[in-house]
Motif scaffolding. Structure first.
Motif, PDB file in Angstrom:
ATOM      1  N   ILE A   1       0.849  -1.189   0.000  1.00  0.00           N
ATOM      2  CA  ILE A   1       0.000   0.000   0.000  1.00  0.00           C
ATOM      3  C   ILE A   1       0.881   1.234   0.000  1.00  0.00           C
ATOM      4  O   ILE A   1       1.859   1.315   0.748  1.00  0.00           O
ATOM      5  N   VAL A   2       0.539   2.206  -0.857  1.00  0.00           N
ATOM      6  CA  VAL A   2       1.407   3.372  -1.035  1.00  0.00           C
ATOM      7  C   VAL A   2       0.578   4.620  -1.339  1.00  0.00           C
ATOM      8  O   VAL A   2      -0.497   4.538  -1.942  1.00  0.00           O
ATOM      9  N   GLU A   3       1.077   5.771  -0.898  1.00  0.00           N
ATOM     10  CA  GLU A   3       0.570   7.078  -1.311  1.00  0.00           C
ATOM     11  C   GLU A   3       1.549   7.638  -2.339  1.00  0.00           C
ATOM     12  O   GLU A   3       2.755   7.591  -2.126  1.00  0.00           O
ATOM     13  N   THR A   4       1.033   8.210  -3.413  1.00  0.00           N
ATOM     14  CA  THR A   4       1.937   8.808  -4.405  1.00  0.00           C
ATOM     15  C   THR A   4       2.579  10.080  -3.869  1.00  0.00           C
ATOM     16  O   THR A   4       3.697  10.428  -4.244  1.00  0.00           O
ATOM     17  N   VAL A   5       1.863  10.781  -3.017  1.00  0.00           N
ATOM     18  CA  VAL A   5       2.397  11.912  -2.256  1.00  0.00           C
ATOM     19  C   VAL A   5       1.968  11.696  -0.812  1.00  0.00           C
ATOM     20  O   VAL A   5       0.777  11.581  -0.533  1.00  0.00           O
ATOM     21  N   GLN A   6       2.924  11.618   0.082  1.00  0.00           N
ATOM     22  CA  GLN A   6       2.593  11.403   1.491  1.00  0.00           C
ATOM     23  C   GLN A   6       2.197  12.740   2.110  1.00  0.00           C
ATOM     24  O   GLN A   6       3.034  13.586   2.369  1.00  0.00           O
ATOM     25  N   GLY A   7       0.899  12.906   2.355  1.00  0.00           N
ATOM     26  CA  GLY A   7       0.394  14.163   2.880  1.00  0.00           C
ATOM     27  C   GLY A   7       0.745  14.370   4.339  1.00  0.00           C
ATOM     28  O   GLY A   7       1.477  15.294   4.701  1.00  0.00           O
ATOM     29  N   GLU A   8       0.245  13.488   5.210  1.00  0.00           N
ATOM     30  CA  GLU A   8       0.528  13.598   6.639  1.00  0.00           C
ATOM     31  C   GLU A   8       2.006  13.339   6.931  1.00  0.00           C
ATOM     32  O   GLU A   8       2.534  13.821   7.929  1.00  0.00           O
ATOM     33  N   GLY A   9       2.667  12.601   6.056  1.00  0.00           N
ATOM     34  CA  GLY A   9       4.073  12.255   6.279  1.00  0.00           C
ATOM     35  C   GLY A   9       5.047  13.374   5.979  1.00  0.00           C
ATOM     36  O   GLY A   9       6.248  13.222   6.226  1.00  0.00           O
ATOM     37  N   GLY A  10       4.553  14.494   5.421  1.00  0.00           N
ATOM     38  CA  GLY A  10       5.451  15.620   5.183  1.00  0.00           C
ATOM     39  C   GLY A  10       5.536  16.082   3.741  1.00  0.00           C
ATOM     40  O   GLY A  10       6.512  16.715   3.344  1.00  0.00           O
ATOM     41  N   ILE A  11       4.541  15.777   2.920  1.00  0.00           N
ATOM     42  CA  ILE A  11       4.523  16.110   1.489  1.00  0.00           C
ATOM     43  C   ILE A  11       5.751  15.513   0.798  1.00  0.00           C
ATOM     44  O   ILE A  11       6.557  16.215   0.166  1.00  0.00           O
ATOM     45  N   ASN A  12       5.882  14.215   0.953  1.00  0.00           N
ATOM     46  CA  ASN A  12       6.951  13.474   0.285  1.00  0.00           C
ATOM     47  C   ASN A  12       6.406  12.963  -1.043  1.00  0.00           C
ATOM     48  O   ASN A  12       5.449  12.199  -1.084  1.00  0.00           O
ATOM     49  N   VAL A  13       7.016  13.405  -2.143  1.00  0.00           N
ATOM     50  CA  VAL A  13       6.499  13.152  -3.490  1.00  0.00           C
ATOM     51  C   VAL A  13       7.270  12.002  -4.131  1.00  0.00           C
ATOM     52  O   VAL A  13       8.495  12.090  -4.300  1.00  0.00           O
ATOM     53  N   ALA A  14       6.562  10.938  -4.481  1.00  0.00           N
ATOM     54  CA  ALA A  14       7.196   9.819  -5.173  1.00  0.00           C
ATOM     55  C   ALA A  14       7.369  10.152  -6.652  1.00  0.00           C
ATOM     56  O   ALA A  14       6.462  10.686  -7.290  1.00  0.00           O
ATOM     57  N   ARG A  15       8.525   9.819  -7.183  1.00  0.00           N
ATOM     58  CA  ARG A  15       8.769  10.027  -8.608  1.00  0.00           C
ATOM     59  C   ARG A  15       7.948   9.038  -9.438  1.00  0.00           C
ATOM     60  O   ARG A  15       7.731   7.897  -9.024  1.00  0.00           O
ATOM     61  N   PRO A  16       7.508   9.445 -10.631  1.00  0.00           N
ATOM     62  CA  PRO A  16       6.771   8.508 -11.484  1.00  0.00           C
ATOM     63  C   PRO A  16       7.543   7.219 -11.759  1.00  0.00           C
ATOM     64  O   PRO A  16       6.955   6.131 -11.772  1.00  0.00           O
ATOM     65  N   GLU A  17       8.856   7.345 -11.971  1.00  0.00           N
ATOM     66  CA  GLU A  17       9.645   6.140 -12.269  1.00  0.00           C
ATOM     67  C   GLU A  17       9.718   5.205 -11.060  1.00  0.00           C
ATOM     68  O   GLU A  17       9.796   3.982 -11.208  1.00  0.00           O
ATOM     69  N   TRP A  18       9.702   5.770  -9.858  1.00  0.00           N
ATOM     70  CA  TRP A  18       9.688   4.948  -8.643  1.00  0.00           C
ATOM     71  C   TRP A  18       8.370   4.190  -8.531  1.00  0.00           C
ATOM     72  O   TRP A  18       8.354   3.000  -8.206  1.00  0.00           O
ATOM     73  N   LEU A  19       7.270   4.869  -8.835  1.00  0.00           N
ATOM     74  CA  LEU A  19       5.961   4.218  -8.790  1.00  0.00           C
ATOM     75  C   LEU A  19       5.856   3.134  -9.851  1.00  0.00           C
ATOM     76  O   LEU A  19       5.289   2.060  -9.600  1.00  0.00           O
ATOM     77  N   ARG A  20       6.395   3.393 -11.036  1.00  0.00           N
ATOM     78  CA  ARG A  20       6.369   2.363 -12.087  1.00  0.00           C
ATOM     79  C   ARG A  20       7.189   1.151 -11.679  1.00  0.00           C
ATOM     80  O   ARG A  20       6.768  -0.005 -11.885  1.00  0.00           O
ATOM     81  N   ALA A  21       8.339   1.386 -11.078  1.00  0.00           N
ATOM     82  CA  ALA A  21       9.179   0.270 -10.629  1.00  0.00           C
ATOM     83  C   ALA A  21       8.485  -0.520  -9.528  1.00  0.00           C
ATOM     84  O   ALA A  21       8.582  -1.756  -9.482  1.00  0.00           O
ATOM     85  N   LEU A  22       7.770   0.173  -8.650  1.00  0.00           N
ATOM     86  CA  LEU A  22       7.020  -0.522  -7.595  1.00  0.00           C
ATOM     87  C   LEU A  22       5.918  -1.376  -8.203  1.00  0.00           C
ATOM     88  O   LEU A  22       5.710  -2.531  -7.792  1.00  0.00           O
TER      89      LEU A  22
ATOM     90  N   GLU B   1       5.854  -2.711 -11.158  1.00  0.00           N
ATOM     91  CA  GLU B   1       6.495  -3.868 -11.809  1.00  0.00           C
ATOM     92  C   GLU B   1       6.969  -4.887 -10.787  1.00  0.00           C
ATOM     93  O   GLU B   1       6.856  -6.110 -11.003  1.00  0.00           O
ATOM     94  N   LEU B   2       7.487  -4.413  -9.659  1.00  0.00           N
ATOM     95  CA  LEU B   2       7.916  -5.312  -8.591  1.00  0.00           C
ATOM     96  C   LEU B   2       6.740  -6.115  -8.056  1.00  0.00           C
ATOM     97  O   LEU B   2       6.839  -7.333  -7.840  1.00  0.00           O
ATOM     98  N   CYS B   3       5.618  -5.456  -7.831  1.00  0.00           N
ATOM     99  CA  CYS B   3       4.435  -6.160  -7.333  1.00  0.00           C
ATOM    100  C   CYS B   3       3.975  -7.235  -8.303  1.00  0.00           C
ATOM    101  O   CYS B   3       3.595  -8.346  -7.898  1.00  0.00           O
ATOM    102  N   GLU B   4       4.025  -6.908  -9.588  1.00  0.00           N
ATOM    103  CA  GLU B   4       3.601  -7.893 -10.591  1.00  0.00           C
ATOM    104  C   GLU B   4       4.545  -9.089 -10.620  1.00  0.00           C
ATOM    105  O   GLU B   4       4.104 -10.242 -10.664  1.00  0.00           O
ATOM    106  N   ARG B   5       5.842  -8.824 -10.565  1.00  0.00           N
ATOM    107  CA  ARG B   5       6.824  -9.918 -10.576  1.00  0.00           C
ATOM    108  C   ARG B   5       6.686 -10.817  -9.363  1.00  0.00           C
ATOM    109  O   ARG B   5       6.857 -12.040  -9.460  1.00  0.00           O
ATOM    110  N   GLN B   6       6.388 -10.228  -8.232  1.00  0.00           N
ATOM    111  CA  GLN B   6       6.393 -10.966  -6.972  1.00  0.00           C
ATOM    112  C   GLN B   6       4.989 -11.407  -6.529  1.00  0.00           C
ATOM    113  O   GLN B   6       4.822 -11.847  -5.398  1.00  0.00           O
ATOM    114  N   ASP B   7       4.010 -11.289  -7.400  1.00  0.00           N
ATOM    115  CA  ASP B   7       2.647 -11.754  -7.100  1.00  0.00           C
ATOM    116  C   ASP B   7       2.066 -11.063  -5.863  1.00  0.00           C
ATOM    117  O   ASP B   7       1.489 -11.702  -4.987  1.00  0.00           O
TER     118      ASP B   7
END
Length: 423
Positions: free
Chosen positions: A207-228, A230-236
């Motif tokens: 489970i992930v937020e693309t931008v962590q609001g309460e966590g301090g406005i931490n912005v995930a890069r699009p490439e990081w989200l794409r890699a995540l 792909e990782l989920c798909e590979r690892q079922d």
């Protein structure tokens, strides 16, 4: 001119000590319209909080208010559990035609209950049911809600401590840039998944937020989200995107994950989905995951029909014309970014960094107590802002998407003044 002190006695004597926002804004609010709130004494406040993201279209939006009043005046169904109603059908059709189909998203729609944490609980439950595993991976500084399952995948130590019992079946992993770019993305996570001696139970989902609001406005890069993804798909593992605060156009696109070009298995939506601040949440998931038995997850208030009415009106008003709302939000975001840059240039030794997307922004200070002082001073100057981050070290800006450029500029000038006056 003397300022009368508001009568807070009943709140202070009868209401629980758990109350929080009212402590930072010690007045009694009476009415609100658009991006303005007014207290009982007539003092005006510019709202850069927007109901913690529940009021993306402003307070008492006139178009939505008219739809709600008309519905109530004709004695439309108010409480309907999960019965089929005219209001629910209108919302589902609008959501399908204006949100899902244009984005080629085949999701089934579940109404799990009225709040964001209800949606998260249902997502976690479904993921575990589908995969037959109990472990869920979340990320450092995540926030997913205050009920026990949601707290188990939340990072904040203070909030977790409120549970009073061990929070189990959740495993944290480093969020994007947690190591300031010194460690390859998902190196630790994938190593644990593949090592039979790691001790990590095979997760059902991430489970992930693309931008962590309460966590301090931490912005995930699009490439990081794409890699995540792909990782989920590979690892079922199923990928759950918590879009409760960052969805409904907050980052620009209707869903915050659209920029990354991913299609999560499960998506949670709440806050501004009703458009009017009425309680409502959705759990969206791919059709093949819909293995619920009838009534296996339910709730008395999952059929909040007035919320369906305003939600449908919101979609038809703001999301029927393609990308207009998204373009406006991005333009307003550029206005905020320029102001953040100016504040940073004016206070180079005080500001650690600023970050954001669309109309969610945060500015972090080296002095961790500075953000709280700025929020307090801003309130005195007539601006409502909150703080976020694990130590409340980030000033968080969350104005309505419908705010005018002039109102936005006014609030940003007030913020700059509050920064100067708390040096």
């Amino acid at each position: 001119m003397s300022i009368t002190q508001p009568d807070l006695s009943v709140f202070e004597t009868l209401e629980s000590e758990v109350r929080s926002y009212c402590r930072g804004w010690p007045t009694v609010f009476d009415r609100a319209q658009g991006s303005r709130m007014y207290d009982e004494d007539g003092h005006e406040y510019l709202d850069f909080f927007a109901g913690a993201g529940s009021l993306n279209y402003g307070h008492n939006n006139p178009v939505l208010k008219r739809a709600l009043i008309d519905y109530l005046e004709r004695d439309g169904v108010t409480h309907g559990l999960d019965m089929s109603t005219t209001a629910k059908r209108a919302f589902l059709e609008a959501f399908q035609n204006l949100v899902l189909r244009p984005r080629d998203l085949p999701y089934k729609v579940m109404f799990p209950g009225p709040t964001g944490t209800n949606a998260v609980e249902s997502a976690l439950k479904l993921a575990r049911k589908v995969k037959g595993r109990e472990a869920i991976v979340s990320f450092t500084n995540a926030f997913h809600g205050m009920s026990l399952g949601s707290l188990a995948v939340t990072g904040n130590a203070f909030k977790r401590a409120g549970a009073g019992i061990p929070l189990v079946h959740g495993t944290p992993m480093p969020f994007d840039n947690y190591f300031d770019g010194t460690v390859e993305d998902f190196l630790w996570f994938e190593r644990l998944l593949e090592d039979q001696g790691s001790g990590l139970n095979k997760p059902a989902a991430v489970i992930v937020e693309t931008v962590q609001g309460e966590g301090g406005i931490n912005v995930a890069r699009p490439e990081w989200l794409r890699a995540l993804s792909e990782l989920c798909e590979r690892q079922d593992m199923l990928l759950i995107v918590d879009d409760i605060q960052m969805g409904c156009g907050r980052t620009g696109a209707f869903f915050s994950f659209e920029e990354a070009g991913i299609a999560p298995d499960i998506v949670t939506v709440s806050k501004s989905i009703s458009g009017y601040g009425l309680p409502m949440s959705l759990c969206l998931f791919k059709p093949e995951l819909d293995i619920w038995e009838p009534g296996e997850h339910n709730g008395t208030f999952r059929g909040n029909n007035p919320a369906f009415v305003t939600a449908a009106a919101t979609l038809e008003t703001y999301w029927a014309d393609g990308s207009a709302m998204e373009k406006q939000t991005r333009k307003r975001g550029e206005q905020v970014e320029q102001a953040m840059s100016a504040i940073t240039e004016e206070n180079p030794d005080a500001v650690r960094e600023f970050r954001g997307r669309g109309l969610v922004w945060g500015i972090e200070f080296h002095d961790k107590d500075r953000a709280g002082r700025i929020a307090k001073r801003a309130f005195e100057l007539g601006l409502l802002i909150e703080t976020s981050g694990p130590e409340s070290e980030v000033v968080k800006l969350l104005p309505a998407l419908t705010i005018t450029p002039e109102e936005l500029d006014e609030g940003l000038r007030t913020l700059a003044r509050a920064v100067r006056e708390t040096a």
